[in-house]
Design an enzyme around this catalytic site. Sequence first.
Site, PDB file in Angstrom:
ATOM      1  N   GLY A 101      -9.737  70.671  59.499  1.00 53.97           N
ATOM      2  CA  GLY A 101      -9.540  72.011  60.032  1.00 53.97           C
ATOM      3  C   GLY A 101     -10.836  72.648  60.506  1.00 53.97           C
ATOM      4  CB  ALA A 102     -11.619  74.626  63.540  1.00 51.33           C
ATOM      5  CG  ASP A 103     -10.011  76.778  58.347  1.00 49.18           C
ATOM      6  OD1 ASP A 103      -9.903  75.558  58.608  1.00 49.18           O
ATOM      7  OD2 ASP A 103      -9.236  77.367  57.566  1.00 49.18           O
TER       8      ASP A 103
ATOM      9  CB  THR B  38       6.225  85.978  31.415  1.00 48.90           C
ATOM     10  OG1 THR B  38       6.961  85.613  30.239  1.00 48.90           O
ATOM     11  CG2 THR B  38       6.523  84.963  32.507  1.00 48.90           C
TER      12      THR B  38
END
Length: 230
Positions: A71-73, A154
């Site tokens: 990925g470019a990022d 939870t």
Amino acid sequence: MAARATAIIERMLDDACGAALGPLAGELLLLPLVAGSKKAAELLMLAEAFTAETAAEAGLVNGYDHPTRLGADRWVAMIGAYARMRAQTRGGVARPLVLVMVGTAVTVEALDAQGHFLGGFILPGHGIMLRALESGTAGLRVPTGEVRPFPTNTSDALTSGGTYAIAGAVERMVQHVRQHCGAEPLNIMTGGAGWKMLPSMGITVDLVETLIFDGLLHIAQERNLGQFPE
């Protein structure tokens, strides 16, 4: 400084995609602030066009099996992180790097001190983890909780579990890099949710919000498209 940086990005976009895209350059300044938005996706497409089919760039060697599928990022952020490390160690010994990008997904990248991308993890971001549990397990639609060492409800258990799962992946990569490189890595975190993760990390991590932008500017400098002022 911002005006000068914008001019450099305009030249980058002109070089990659034609002059018609130049006016969008100023919006790259906002990229770290709008991660996940439609505009961020458009800007990252421009980054992809500029860095497409890059096996080596700005001192880094892309170690992915298929470099064009990285990925470019991720690639541009690694370039920004490596440039930052070199600036910090100028005149001294370069260090390996662990780079964490925290967003919808989380990536944990490893680079050696010579700029070789060794590989990286991809895992779900906190939101995806929670939604997967909610959709697959009855009775888990609860409010967001707090990160606690010993959760007793939870909501806190879900929030703490997701957070520490990400922290554990980062810390395991740091162990791998120590063993592989024989040196303590510089650990850098970026991304829209980085500030939420930072307090739960058991290792020292620098938070840098502008790494993709920094990486694009460093590419521009290396390609002689302009000089960013000190």
